[in-house]
Design a protein around this motif. Structure first.
Motif, PDB file in Angstrom:
ATOM      1  N   VAL A 141      27.078  48.000  32.788  1.00 49.46           N
ATOM      2  CA  VAL A 141      26.176  48.785  33.278  1.00 49.46           C
ATOM      3  C   VAL A 141      24.632  48.570  32.977  1.00 49.46           C
ATOM      4  N   GLU A 142      24.338  48.178  31.977  1.00 47.14           N
ATOM      5  CA  GLU A 142      22.797  47.639  31.581  1.00 47.14           C
ATOM      6  C   GLU A 142      22.473  46.746  32.723  1.00 47.14           C
ATOM      7  N   ALA A 143      23.142  45.592  32.778  1.00 42.60           N
ATOM      8  CA  ALA A 143      23.042  44.517  33.794  1.00 42.60           C
ATOM      9  C   ALA A 143      22.555  44.980  35.284  1.00 42.60           C
ATOM     10  N   LEU A 144      23.754  45.884  35.651  1.00 39.83           N
ATOM     11  CA  LEU A 144      23.491  46.272  37.037  1.00 39.83           C
ATOM     12  C   LEU A 144      22.328  47.463  37.232  1.00 39.83           C
ATOM     13  N   VAL A 145      21.774  48.136  36.128  1.00 36.55           N
ATOM     14  CA  VAL A 145      20.920  49.074  36.240  1.00 36.55           C
ATOM     15  C   VAL A 145      19.764  48.241  36.550  1.00 36.55           C
ATOM     16  N   THR A 146      19.526  47.009  35.472  1.00 39.47           N
ATOM     17  CA  THR A 146      18.498  46.332  35.397  1.00 39.47           C
ATOM     18  C   THR A 146      18.073  45.601  36.999  1.00 39.47           C
ATOM     19  N   GLU A 147      19.403  45.041  37.507  1.00 40.30           N
ATOM     20  CA  GLU A 147      19.115  44.570  38.710  1.00 40.30           C
ATOM     21  C   GLU A 147      18.923  45.615  39.925  1.00 40.30           C
ATOM     22  N   ALA A 148      19.265  46.863  39.873  1.00 35.82           N
ATOM     23  CA  ALA A 148      18.981  47.760  40.570  1.00 35.82           C
ATOM     24  C   ALA A 148      17.413  48.149  40.614  1.00 35.82           C
ATOM     25  N   LYS A 149      17.074  48.299  39.382  1.00 37.95           N
ATOM     26  CA  LYS A 149      15.434  48.550  39.225  1.00 37.95           C
ATOM     27  C   LYS A 149      14.481  47.287  39.682  1.00 37.95           C
ATOM     28  N   ALA A 150      15.187  45.930  39.698  1.00 35.99           N
ATOM     29  CA  ALA A 150      14.489  44.949  40.193  1.00 35.99           C
ATOM     30  C   ALA A 150      14.525  45.030  41.630  1.00 35.99           C
ATOM     31  N   CYS A 151      15.364  45.667  42.313  1.00 37.72           N
ATOM     32  CA  CYS A 151      15.817  45.610  43.832  1.00 37.72           C
ATOM     33  C   CYS A 151      14.525  46.805  44.137  1.00 37.72           C
ATOM     34  N   ASP A 152      14.401  47.984  43.400  1.00 31.11           N
ATOM     35  CA  ASP A 152      13.572  48.938  43.601  1.00 31.11           C
ATOM     36  C   ASP A 152      12.122  48.133  43.621  1.00 31.11           C
ATOM     37  N   GLN A 153      11.660  47.386  42.635  1.00 29.96           N
ATOM     38  CA  GLN A 153      10.207  46.677  42.834  1.00 29.96           C
ATOM     39  C   GLN A 153      10.299  45.545  43.939  1.00 29.96           C
ATOM     40  N   THR A 154      11.342  44.891  44.444  1.00 31.47           N
ATOM     41  CA  THR A 154      11.195  43.977  45.332  1.00 31.47           C
ATOM     42  C   THR A 154      11.081  45.077  46.782  1.00 31.47           C
ATOM     43  N   LEU A 155      11.994  45.922  46.946  1.00 36.70           N
ATOM     44  CA  LEU A 155      11.695  46.718  48.179  1.00 36.70           C
ATOM     45  C   LEU A 155      10.738  47.645  48.429  1.00 36.70           C
ATOM     46  N   GLY A 156       9.964  47.922  47.133  1.00 34.99           N
ATOM     47  CA  GLY A 156       8.879  48.726  47.244  1.00 34.99           C
ATOM     48  C   GLY A 156       8.923  50.256  46.988  1.00 34.99           C
ATOM     49  N   TYR A 157      10.187  50.539  46.114  1.00 39.10           N
ATOM     50  CA  TYR A 157      10.608  51.941  46.132  1.00 39.10           C
ATOM     51  C   TYR A 157       9.887  52.467  44.759  1.00 39.10           C
ATOM     52  N   ARG A 171      21.751  42.194  49.635  1.00 36.21           N
ATOM     53  CA  ARG A 171      21.992  42.147  48.219  1.00 36.21           C
ATOM     54  C   ARG A 171      21.988  43.401  47.513  1.00 36.21           C
ATOM     55  N   CYS A 172      20.770  44.038  47.724  1.00 38.23           N
ATOM     56  CA  CYS A 172      20.266  44.988  47.056  1.00 38.23           C
ATOM     57  C   CYS A 172      21.239  46.400  47.490  1.00 38.23           C
ATOM     58  N   LEU A 173      21.733  46.491  48.641  1.00 35.74           N
ATOM     59  CA  LEU A 173      22.659  47.506  49.037  1.00 35.74           C
ATOM     60  C   LEU A 173      23.873  47.226  47.922  1.00 35.74           C
ATOM     61  N   ALA A 174      24.313  46.132  47.666  1.00 37.75           N
ATOM     62  CA  ALA A 174      25.588  45.790  46.929  1.00 37.75           C
ATOM     63  C   ALA A 174      25.109  46.050  45.554  1.00 37.75           C
ATOM     64  N   VAL A 175      24.041  45.838  45.102  1.00 40.40           N
ATOM     65  CA  VAL A 175      23.509  46.210  43.777  1.00 40.40           C
ATOM     66  C   VAL A 175      23.423  47.856  43.501  1.00 40.40           C
ATOM     67  N   TYR A 176      22.907  48.225  44.478  1.00 38.68           N
ATOM     68  CA  TYR A 176      22.980  49.886  44.373  1.00 38.68           C
ATOM     69  C   TYR A 176      23.922  50.566  44.357  1.00 38.68           C
ATOM     70  N   GLU A 177      24.950  49.994  45.081  1.00 36.91           N
ATOM     71  CA  GLU A 177      26.476  50.711  45.208  1.00 36.91           C
ATOM     72  C   GLU A 177      26.895  50.344  43.777  1.00 36.91           C
ATOM     73  N   ALA A 178      26.888  49.048  43.178  1.00 38.85           N
ATOM     74  CA  ALA A 178      27.668  48.755  42.160  1.00 38.85           C
ATOM     75  C   ALA A 178      27.048  49.547  40.706  1.00 38.85           C
ATOM     76  N   ALA A 179      25.630  49.533  40.757  1.00 34.41           N
ATOM     77  CA  ALA A 179      24.907  50.247  39.602  1.00 34.41           C
ATOM     78  C   ALA A 179      25.387  51.703  39.732  1.00 34.41           C
ATOM     79  N   ALA A 180      25.266  52.484  40.816  1.00 36.75           N
ATOM     80  CA  ALA A 180      25.583  53.680  41.039  1.00 36.75           C
ATOM     81  C   ALA A 180      27.071  54.075  40.438  1.00 36.75           C
ATOM     82  N   GLY A 181      28.037  53.083  41.138  1.00 41.05           N
ATOM     83  CA  GLY A 181      29.458  53.438  40.522  1.00 41.05           C
ATOM     84  C   GLY A 181      29.396  53.365  38.959  1.00 41.05           C
ATOM     85  N   ALA A 182      28.787  52.112  38.517  1.00 41.99           N
ATOM     86  CA  ALA A 182      29.243  51.890  37.008  1.00 41.99           C
ATOM     87  C   ALA A 182      28.405  53.017  36.313  1.00 41.99           C
TER      88      ALA A 182
END
Length: 113
Positions: free
Chosen positions: A97-113, A33-44
């Motif tokens: 864009v804002e929602a995707l960035v928020t999702e990506a930052k949540a993935c950062d925390q979940t994955l420990g980045y 899921r985070c792979l998809a989020v990162y890709e979508a957020a970067a593109g947006a």
């Protein structure tokens, strides 16, 4: 002279190993899921002319997550991470864009980045 180089290499190797261990404790579905989020957020962010450093950060985290997912040996038989990623990407369509960035930052925390 070689001692600092060898010590530096050992430190990097241990950091990489601890990162891989931390990633393997995360559910593979979350990684996909985070792979998809990162890709979508970067593109947006890129399409909106946003912060290039943020795009680079999302791309780097996507690569790290993709490597960690590919290195997993505990996936159930018949599991297709690419299909999970595609399904997650479909759910992200239409988010701003804002929602995707928020999702990506949540993935950062979940994955420990």
């Amino acid at each position: 002279m070689r001692a600092p180089v060898i010590l530096g290499g050992l430190i990097l190797a241990s950091l990489a190993a601890s990162s891989a261990q931390a990633q393997s404790s995360v559910d593979y579905k979350i990684q996909a899921r985070c792979l998809a989020v990162y890709e979508a957020a970067a593109g947006a962010v890129e399409d909106s002319g946003g912060d290039k450093a943020l795009v680079k950060s999302f791309d780097r985290n996507r690569e790290r997550t993709a490597l960690a997912l590919a290195a997993r040996r505990d996936l159930p038989a018949g599991t297709n991470p690419a299909a999970l990623q595609s399904a997650a990407a479909d759910k992200l369509e239409g988010l701003g864009v804002e929602a995707l960035v928020t999702e990506a930052k949540a993935c950062d925390q979940t994955l420990g980045y």
